[in-house]
Each structure stands twice: as structure tokens, then as C-alpha cells.
Design an enzyme around this catalytic site. Structure first.
Site, PDB file in Angstrom:
ATOM      1  CD  GLU A   1     -11.824  -0.254  -0.574  1.00  0.00           C
ATOM      2  OE1 GLU A   1     -12.613  -0.492   0.256  1.00  0.00           O
ATOM      3  OE2 GLU A   1     -10.715   0.136  -0.171  1.00  0.00           O
TER       4      GLU A   1
ATOM      5  CB  CYS B   1      -5.285   7.750  -4.874  1.00  0.00           C
ATOM      6  SG  CYS B   1      -6.543   6.793  -4.078  1.00  0.00           S
TER       7      CYS B   1
ATOM      8  CG  HIS C   1      -8.031   2.366  -3.801  1.00  0.00           C
ATOM      9  ND1 HIS C   1      -7.459   2.710  -2.857  1.00  0.00           N
ATOM     10  CD2 HIS C   1      -9.104   1.401  -3.334  1.00  0.00           C
ATOM     11  CE1 HIS C   1      -8.003   2.287  -1.646  1.00  0.00           C
ATOM     12  NE2 HIS C   1      -8.780   1.275  -1.914  1.00  0.00           N
TER      13      HIS C   1
ATOM     14  CG  ASP D   1      -3.608   2.378   2.288  1.00  0.00           C
ATOM     15  OD1 ASP D   1      -3.494   3.424   1.778  1.00  0.00           O
ATOM     16  OD2 ASP D   1      -4.437   1.604   1.798  1.00  0.00           O
ATOM     17  CB  SER D   2      -6.278   4.539   4.502  1.00  0.00           C
ATOM     18  OG  SER D   2      -6.640   4.419   3.211  1.00  0.00           O
TER      19      SER D   2
ATOM     20  CB  CYS E   1      -1.944   5.890   2.777  1.00  0.00           C
ATOM     21  SG  CYS E   1      -3.436   6.828   2.740  1.00  0.00           S
TER      22      CYS E   1
HETATM   23  N1  DGL Z   1      -5.188   5.021   0.591  1.00  0.00           N
HETATM   24  C1  DGL Z   1      -5.639   6.147   0.134  1.00  0.00           C
HETATM   25  C2  DGL Z   1      -4.773   7.155  -0.590  1.00  0.00           C
HETATM   26  O1  DGL Z   1      -3.765   6.758  -1.087  1.00  0.00           O
HETATM   27  C3  DGL Z   1      -6.942   6.174  -0.560  1.00  0.00           C
HETATM   28  C4  DGL Z   1      -8.122   5.590   0.119  1.00  0.00           C
HETATM   29  C5  DGL Z   1      -8.456   6.672   1.441  1.00  0.00           C
HETATM   30  O2  DGL Z   1      -9.288   7.665   1.181  1.00  0.00           O
HETATM   31  O3  DGL Z   1      -8.455   6.328   2.566  1.00  0.00           O
HETATM   32  O4  DGL Z   1      -4.920   8.485  -0.730  1.00  0.00           O
END
Ligand code: DGL
Length: 272
Positions: A153, A185, A187, A11-12, A74
Site C-alpha cells: 500500500e 493475499c 496485495h 475486498d477489505s 479478499c
Molecule cells: N485483502 C486481504 C487478503 O487478501 C489483505 C488485507 C487485509 O488483511 O485485510 O487477505
């Protein structure tokens, strides 16, 4: 490919742990290697070429761990880079967008589906196109909710500030009379109860992580790659890698996974 090899999940940043949580729940025997690009998050406001470049580096890192399959946790990477890179990936690879779209297309009764995600995910239009491929009559309404990521977060999962922002972001989707909302997303599942409060009980909230873990099982079975623990009851192993402060990651991860996790290791992802 060895059945004991780990599944690579990336993931990011921290959010992909919501997908890891679901994989552990549904596939408790599997070994997992997780990479969170905590130094370069967020991806959701970056260009497609940058997201593809980051993705290629992360894939090269995961190959060094000899993963047997890869889950792109992600949504932004799934929407912006997966189609572009997947032909060159030597192991099965799945993202979260297709599974999430599939659930929503089947779940909606009134044919009105909402999608929330990062700017990149919404701009890609990929959730809409997958849903419309499966159910051409369904109308899809999308909305980027960029502040949800920092709120999640910061641990403000249930907080008046989050409720206020959610009410603003989601007003148009409420007015559009959707009966299904994709939490597109990583989160957003953490803000589920706030989103539920704002949208009301009649809207079905879809967390793509659930169906992604189902798809991972199907994929491992298809390639005969499911780990066999047999009578030995071998414990699974979990390794976590990040590109920034491992301690912050560990605190967040313990909250999401509701367990003490091994220390994460910091790596220089730009060298891959
Ligand atoms: N992990 C990213 C997503 O699911 C969210 C956080 C980001 O913008 O990197 O799109």
C-alpha cells in the site's frame, strides 16, 4: 436476473483491485461494482466472527446494487467467511481460495507447495485442505507475511526494504524446496517481482486472481448471465465504493488498473 447487471467484487480495502484487473482483462464486457472496506482494513489480523460480520454488511450493500454475481476478492474473507455465509446469498458467489488451490495442486511437479497470506488465511488452513482434497500427496507449507500488505500500500513494490523482509519471510519456504508458491493475499501480486527475485526462477508463482476470473466466466456462462454487448459495443461501467477517503483509493486504483478511474464514493458500511 438481468445480464446487464453488474458483478459485485469486494475486498477489505485496495488489494482486491488486483482481482478487478484480472476480471477486466478476461471479461472486458462486464459491468463491475467494487467495494473496498478501506476504513476497517486489515481483516487479516481480525477474528473470524468480526470478518463474518463485516462480510454480511458488505453483501447487504452489494444487494442494493442489484449485482448478478459476487466475487470475494479478499483471501481472508474467502478463508474465514465464505463457507459460513454462502448458503444465504441469493446470487452466485465465488472466492479466491478454491481457484488458487486448484491451480497450485495441478501445477506442482515435486508435490511441495507454499502458501503465503495474512495470519487469518494461514490460520484457517483452507488452502491446505483444498489442495489436499485434490492432491492428497502434496505437502503444503504456509507462512503469514503481514508486513507485505502495508509495503504494497505504501507503493514499495520494488524496494530494498521489501526485498529484505521478503528474504526473511520466505527463507523457510525456500529451504522446504517448494516448486509452487500461492500468492494468497490480494496485495502480493503487486510484490511479484520482489518475491520472484527472492524465490528464484524455478518456483512457479500462482496468482489466484487469474483462475478466479476464469471461474467467474464459467459461473456466468453456467447461469446464462454473461453480458451481451452485440453490435452496439456498449462500454462497460465501473463503480467504486469505499468506507474511507476516496481520493487515496483513486490514486492507488489508477496505479493498479493503469487507467484513470471514476471517483469512488464513500459509504457508511456499518449502516448496512
Ligand atoms: N485483502 C486481504 C487478503 O487478501 C489483505 C488485507 C487485509 O488483511 O485485510 O487477505
Amino acid at each position: 436476473m438481468h445480464k446487464d447487471a453488474p458483478v459485485g467484487v469486494f475486498d477489505s480495502g485496495l488489494g482486491g483491485l488486483t482481482v478487478v484487473r484480472e476480471i477486466i482483462r478476461q471479461l472486458p464486457e462486464e459491468n463491475i461494482v467494487y467495494f473496498g472496506d478501506t476504513a476497517r482494513v486489515p481483516y487479516g489480523s481480525k477474528s473470524q466472527s468480526t470478518v463474518i460480520h463485516y462480510t454480511e454488511q458488505i453483501l447487504r450493500f452489494l444487494y442494493t446494487k442489484e449485482v448478478k454475481a459476487i466475487v470475494v476478492a479478499c483471501n481472508t474473507v474467502s478463508a474465514y467467511a465464505l463457507e459460513e455465509v454462502k448458503a444465504g446469498v441469493p446470487v452466485p458467489i465465488i472466492g479466491v481460495v478454491k481457484p488458487g488451490a486448484r491451480v497450485a495442486a495441478h501445477a506442482t511437479v515435486n508435490g511441495r507447495v507454499g502458501v503465503i497470506g495474512t495470519e487469518a488465511t494461514v490460520n484457517s488452513g483452507l488452502y491446505s485442505s483444498y489442495i489436499m482434497e485434490l492432491a492428497p500427496d502434496v505437502k503444503v507449507f504456509s507462512r503469514a507475511c503481514p508486513l507485505f500488505v502495508p509495503l504494497a500500500e505504501e507503493g514499495l513494490w520494488k524496494d530494498p526494504v521489501t526485498t529484505e523482509i521478503a528474504a526473511r519471510y520466505l527463507a523457510d519456504l525456500k529451504a522446504a524446496d517448494i516448486d509452487t508458491l500461492i500468492l494468497g493475499c490480494t496485495h502480493y501480486p503487486l510484490l511479484r517481482s520482489t518475491i520472484r527475485e527472492v524465490m528464484g526462477n524455478s518456483v512457479n508463482l500462482v496468482n489466484p486472481a487469474y483462475e478466479t476470473a476464469v471461474e467467474l466466466r464459467r459461473t456466468l456462462e453456467h447461469f446464462d448471465l454473461m453480458r451481451e454487448t452485440g453490435l452496439e459495443q456498449k462500454q462497460p461501467s465501473y463503480s467504486f465504493y469505499v468506507s474511507d477517503d476516496p481520493e487515496r483509493f483513486r490514486r492507488f486504483a489508477s496505479g493498479v488498473l493503469k487507467a484513470e478511474i471514476p471517483a469512488a464514493e464513500k459509504i457508511a458500511i456499518e449502516e448496512y
